[in-house]
Design a protein around this motif. Structure first.
Motif, PDB file in Angstrom:
ATOM      1  N   SER A 315      86.928  31.531 -33.204  1.00 39.67           N
ATOM      2  CA  SER A 315      87.063  31.961 -31.867  1.00 39.67           C
ATOM      3  C   SER A 315      86.716  33.012 -31.409  1.00 39.67           C
ATOM      4  O   SER A 315      86.239  33.398 -30.353  1.00 39.67           O
ATOM      5  CB  SER A 315      88.479  31.725 -31.645  1.00 39.67           C
ATOM      6  N   GLU A 316      86.440  34.206 -32.288  1.00 44.95           N
ATOM      7  CA  GLU A 316      85.972  35.545 -32.023  1.00 44.95           C
ATOM      8  C   GLU A 316      84.518  35.461 -31.826  1.00 44.95           C
ATOM      9  O   GLU A 316      83.941  36.347 -31.404  1.00 44.95           O
ATOM     10  CB  GLU A 316      86.542  36.401 -32.967  1.00 44.95           C
ATOM     11  N   ARG A 317      83.703  34.242 -32.328  1.00 48.18           N
ATOM     12  CA  ARG A 317      82.311  34.382 -32.460  1.00 48.18           C
ATOM     13  C   ARG A 317      81.980  33.006 -31.562  1.00 48.18           C
ATOM     14  O   ARG A 317      80.565  32.667 -31.695  1.00 48.18           O
ATOM     15  CB  ARG A 317      81.741  33.968 -33.760  1.00 48.18           C
ATOM     16  N   LEU A 318      82.603  32.912 -30.552  1.00 47.09           N
ATOM     17  CA  LEU A 318      82.214  31.559 -29.620  1.00 47.09           C
ATOM     18  C   LEU A 318      80.963  32.036 -28.913  1.00 47.09           C
ATOM     19  O   LEU A 318      80.697  33.445 -28.460  1.00 47.09           O
ATOM     20  CB  LEU A 318      83.376  31.365 -28.981  1.00 47.09           C
ATOM     21  N   PRO A 319      79.767  31.349 -28.492  1.00 53.41           N
ATOM     22  CA  PRO A 319      78.951  31.624 -27.938  1.00 53.41           C
ATOM     23  C   PRO A 319      79.283  32.051 -26.166  1.00 53.41           C
ATOM     24  O   PRO A 319      80.203  31.617 -25.634  1.00 53.41           O
ATOM     25  CB  PRO A 319      78.011  30.706 -27.806  1.00 53.41           C
ATOM     26  N   GLY A 320      78.524  32.881 -25.826  1.00 51.62           N
ATOM     27  CA  GLY A 320      78.613  33.269 -24.231  1.00 51.62           C
ATOM     28  C   GLY A 320      79.819  34.154 -24.093  1.00 51.62           C
ATOM     29  O   GLY A 320      80.348  34.346 -23.021  1.00 51.62           O
ATOM     30  N   SER A 321      80.067  34.913 -25.157  1.00 53.41           N
ATOM     31  CA  SER A 321      81.435  35.778 -24.875  1.00 53.41           C
ATOM     32  C   SER A 321      81.077  37.199 -23.829  1.00 53.41           C
ATOM     33  O   SER A 321      82.014  37.378 -23.222  1.00 53.41           O
ATOM     34  CB  SER A 321      81.725  36.691 -26.295  1.00 53.41           C
ATOM     35  N   GLN A 322      79.893  37.419 -23.815  1.00 55.09           N
ATOM     36  CA  GLN A 322      79.587  38.631 -22.613  1.00 55.09           C
ATOM     37  C   GLN A 322      79.205  37.752 -21.221  1.00 55.09           C
ATOM     38  O   GLN A 322      79.098  38.564 -20.220  1.00 55.09           O
ATOM     39  CB  GLN A 322      78.505  39.352 -23.009  1.00 55.09           C
ATOM     40  N   ARG A 323      79.236  36.557 -21.047  1.00 58.22           N
ATOM     41  CA  ARG A 323      78.770  35.937 -19.928  1.00 58.22           C
ATOM     42  C   ARG A 323      80.110  36.195 -18.881  1.00 58.22           C
ATOM     43  O   ARG A 323      81.134  35.609 -19.091  1.00 58.22           O
ATOM     44  CB  ARG A 323      78.468  34.511 -20.223  1.00 58.22           C
ATOM     45  N   GLU A 324      79.759  36.156 -17.646  1.00 60.51           N
ATOM     46  CA  GLU A 324      80.693  36.529 -16.499  1.00 60.51           C
ATOM     47  C   GLU A 324      80.848  34.968 -16.074  1.00 60.51           C
ATOM     48  O   GLU A 324      79.998  34.266 -15.853  1.00 60.51           O
ATOM     49  CB  GLU A 324      80.533  37.278 -15.351  1.00 60.51           C
ATOM     50  N   PRO A 325      82.055  34.803 -15.761  1.00 62.54           N
ATOM     51  CA  PRO A 325      82.332  33.118 -15.014  1.00 62.54           C
ATOM     52  C   PRO A 325      81.720  32.932 -13.737  1.00 62.54           C
ATOM     53  O   PRO A 325      81.195  34.056 -12.864  1.00 62.54           O
ATOM     54  CB  PRO A 325      84.025  33.114 -14.735  1.00 62.54           C
ATOM     55  N   ASP A 326      81.221  31.782 -13.443  1.00 61.26           N
ATOM     56  CA  ASP A 326      80.561  31.404 -12.045  1.00 61.26           C
ATOM     57  C   ASP A 326      81.467  31.990 -11.011  1.00 61.26           C
ATOM     58  O   ASP A 326      82.768  31.666 -11.153  1.00 61.26           O
ATOM     59  CB  ASP A 326      80.414  30.138 -12.102  1.00 61.26           C
ATOM     60  N   PRO A 327      80.892  32.405  -9.694  1.00 65.02           N
ATOM     61  CA  PRO A 327      81.768  32.669  -8.928  1.00 65.02           C
ATOM     62  C   PRO A 327      82.261  31.830  -7.744  1.00 65.02           C
ATOM     63  O   PRO A 327      83.042  32.305  -6.863  1.00 65.02           O
ATOM     64  CB  PRO A 327      80.471  33.917  -7.970  1.00 65.02           C
ATOM     65  N   ASP A 328      82.069  30.597  -7.988  1.00 64.84           N
ATOM     66  CA  ASP A 328      82.662  29.572  -7.079  1.00 64.84           C
ATOM     67  C   ASP A 328      83.960  28.982  -7.641  1.00 64.84           C
ATOM     68  O   ASP A 328      84.203  28.017  -6.818  1.00 64.84           O
ATOM     69  CB  ASP A 328      81.376  28.592  -6.792  1.00 64.84           C
ATOM     70  N   GLY A 329      84.402  29.371  -8.438  1.00 62.28           N
ATOM     71  CA  GLY A 329      85.613  28.700  -9.117  1.00 62.28           C
ATOM     72  C   GLY A 329      86.670  28.870  -7.971  1.00 62.28           C
ATOM     73  O   GLY A 329      87.078  29.940  -7.338  1.00 62.28           O
ATOM     74  N   ARG A 330      87.689  27.930  -8.128  1.00 59.26           N
ATOM     75  CA  ARG A 330      88.980  27.960  -7.421  1.00 59.26           C
ATOM     76  C   ARG A 330      89.942  27.357  -8.241  1.00 59.26           C
ATOM     77  O   ARG A 330      89.734  26.793  -9.326  1.00 59.26           O
ATOM     78  CB  ARG A 330      88.987  26.950  -6.099  1.00 59.26           C
ATOM     79  N   SER A 331      91.208  27.536  -7.697  1.00 64.64           N
ATOM     80  CA  SER A 331      92.650  26.989  -8.547  1.00 64.64           C
ATOM     81  C   SER A 331      93.469  26.137  -7.905  1.00 64.64           C
ATOM     82  O   SER A 331      93.569  26.106  -6.452  1.00 64.64           O
ATOM     83  CB  SER A 331      93.321  28.433  -8.910  1.00 64.64           C
ATOM     84  N   LEU A 332      94.112  25.092  -8.590  1.00 58.40           N
ATOM     85  CA  LEU A 332      94.861  24.048  -8.045  1.00 58.40           C
ATOM     86  C   LEU A 332      96.032  23.803  -9.028  1.00 58.40           C
ATOM     87  O   LEU A 332      95.615  23.843 -10.202  1.00 58.40           O
ATOM     88  CB  LEU A 332      94.149  22.808  -7.846  1.00 58.40           C
ATOM     89  N   VAL A 333      97.117  23.885  -8.478  1.00 61.86           N
ATOM     90  CA  VAL A 333      98.425  23.849  -9.423  1.00 61.86           C
ATOM     91  C   VAL A 333      99.211  22.847  -8.584  1.00 61.86           C
ATOM     92  O   VAL A 333      99.550  23.012  -7.554  1.00 61.86           O
ATOM     93  CB  VAL A 333      98.956  25.056  -9.605  1.00 61.86           C
ATOM     94  N   ILE A 334      99.965  21.918  -9.318  1.00 66.33           N
ATOM     95  CA  ILE A 334     100.442  20.747  -8.989  1.00 66.33           C
ATOM     96  C   ILE A 334     101.917  20.692  -9.534  1.00 66.33           C
ATOM     97  O   ILE A 334     101.710  20.550 -10.899  1.00 66.33           O
ATOM     98  CB  ILE A 334      99.782  19.470  -8.800  1.00 66.33           C
ATOM     99  N   ALA A 335     102.891  20.497  -8.901  1.00 69.35           N
ATOM    100  CA  ALA A 335     104.136  20.361  -9.499  1.00 69.35           C
ATOM    101  C   ALA A 335     104.859  19.284  -9.062  1.00 69.35           C
ATOM    102  O   ALA A 335     104.762  18.874  -7.606  1.00 69.35           O
ATOM    103  CB  ALA A 335     105.018  21.538  -9.311  1.00 69.35           C
ATOM    104  N   VAL A 336     105.568  18.582  -9.731  1.00 71.08           N
ATOM    105  CA  VAL A 336     106.275  17.247  -9.345  1.00 71.08           C
ATOM    106  C   VAL A 336     107.592  17.210  -9.771  1.00 71.08           C
ATOM    107  O   VAL A 336     107.792  17.423 -11.136  1.00 71.08           O
ATOM    108  CB  VAL A 336     105.601  15.903  -9.913  1.00 71.08           C
ATOM    109  N   ALA A 337     108.499  17.180  -8.899  1.00 73.24           N
ATOM    110  CA  ALA A 337     110.146  17.161  -9.446  1.00 73.24           C
ATOM    111  C   ALA A 337     110.723  15.757  -9.538  1.00 73.24           C
ATOM    112  O   ALA A 337     110.209  15.205  -8.444  1.00 73.24           O
ATOM    113  CB  ALA A 337     110.744  17.977  -8.177  1.00 73.24           C
TER     114      ALA A 337
END
Length: 413
Positions: A315-337
């Protein structure tokens, strides 16, 4: 260097009122030169704070402060030494750590904070680390007046918040809550209809995040449910990706693999009627079930210490370790009771910025709030809802760009 603090980063006596009451709290940031740490630092500076930077490399920390145009106190210390950090920290400090992987590197900092009676927040996504902090440091922190809140970022504040909001809507009939974490993208149509892909799990994350995810597969996980049918609910050992849960929201079905989160630790404290808490990671889209099957098949192999160690090294040698994430990411969190029969009672969905921006904003808000002279936090190790209270946490999340979405409106888009 800020002239209100001495060279070693300690407070001057002027920071205390007569009688010893805290007039100002120092914010101590560990890991500022890393990707997430820089996000936190920028947010703190934008709020007018001058945190003390703590780390192993004084030169790098000074260069970072200079690059951001800030004159900041800097302390060089071994961040894996609880003894050295305990000598540095004071009861009036607010500690923010972004130094991971936390199971390997994080215990020294949180232990030192508990010993000192300082408040503590971190960016971990490792549920096993949070469980260890609760088991080992809750009593000490409560005795010393320290409030420790691990995983105070994208992992796992929005899930705790969404879960609490859904449970509050559902009322006392609620017995179960399921929470799913998903990523979307802006600029690709309606983000509420966006279905993430395996590629998103790579392009929207950092190398450190991917290393943590792979490493987590080699760690023992946990869940909150009855240990036996008809028995009382409690934390039980359970490997990650044990099950897949489907979340239906705004006409879209999303799958998520179960993972250990702080929701398992914190929500039953606030909502003691809960019989089960499930948290799922749904970043992989349609690859969720195939990956879950693969994880199930490899589970027997991971009982071998040698194979677990080999997986961590890989896991310490995975490719792209220095690559920054794309800037268009967004988050969605859903909860169901759900009620005792599994019927849905209430659903809450939260949207927000990409996981790293959200983490930086939440940690900065938490630190500034905890550093206020009139701040009141519950001593001990807590989830974010118990530590701050639901109303305060909701306001803080809104400052970080995390907002509730109305499902009816989302369907009409």
């Amino acid at each position: 260097m800020n002239d209100s603090r001495s060279v070693d980063g300690r407070h001057d006596s002027a920071l205390r009122k007569a009688g010893g009451a805290v007039e100002e709290r120092r914010i101590v940031l560990l890991g500022a030169t890393g990707y997430t740490g820089q996000r936190v630092l920028r947010e703190l500076l934008a709020r007018g704070e001058k945190p003390t930077l703590v780390g192993r490399n004084r030169t790098k920390m000074l260069a970072l402060a200079d690059r951001l145009g800030a004159e900041l106190p800097v302390v060089e210390v071994d961040v894996t030494s609880a003894t050295d950090l305990t000598r540095l920290l004071e009861p009036s400090d607010v500690v923010v750590s972004t130094v991971g992987p936390f199971m390997q590197l994080g215990m020294a900092t949180v232990t030192a904070a508990a010993r000192a009676g300082a408040h503590y927040f971190d960016s971990t996504g490792e549920g096993t680390f949070a469980r260890r902090v609760l088991a080992e440091l809750d009593s000490l922190a409560a005795t010393r007046g320290a409030t420790l809140v691990p995983a105070f970022g994208y992992d796992y504040v929005p899930g705790n918040l969404a879960g609490a909001l859904a449970l509050e809507k559902a009322g006392l009939r609620a017995r179960h809550v399921e929470i799913g974490y998903f990523v979307t993208r802006s600029g690709h149509g309606d983000e509420m209809l966006y279905r993430s892909t395996l590629r998103d799990a790579y392009t929207l994350t950092t190398g450190g995040t991917r290393q943590t995810l792979v490493g987590a597969a080699a760690e023992d996980g946990f869940a909150y449910r009855p240990a036996r049918p008809g028995g009382p609910s409690c934390l039980v050992d359970e490997r990650a990706a044990k099950r897949v849960r489907t979340f239906r929201y705004a006409g879209v079905k999303r799958a998520a693999m179960t993972v250990p989160g702080t929701e398992h630790l914190g929500l039953p404290v606030v909502f003691p009627q809960l019989e089960s808490v499930e948290v799922g990671l749904g970043w992989l889209g349609r690859w969720t079930r195939p990956v879950q099957v693969a994880a199930t098949l490899q589970a027997p192999l991971l009982r071998s210490a040698k194979i677990r160690a080999a997986l961590m090294r890989w896991s310490e040698r995975l490719p792209g370790s220095q690559r920054e994430p794309d800037p268009d990411g967004r988050s969605l969190v859903i909860a169901v009771a759900r009620d005792g029969h599994g019927r849905p009672l209430a659903t809450t969905a939260l949207t927000g910025p990409d996981p790293y921006e959200m983490t930086g904003s939440l940690l900065a808000w938490g630190a500034v709030h905890a550093a206020a002279p009139d701040a009141v936090l519950k001593p001990g190790v807590h989830g974010p809802v118990a530590a701050f209270g639901l109303d305060t946490l909701r306001l803080g999340a809104a400052e970080a760009g995390v907002h509730e979405v109305d499902e009816a409106s989302a369907r009409r888009r």
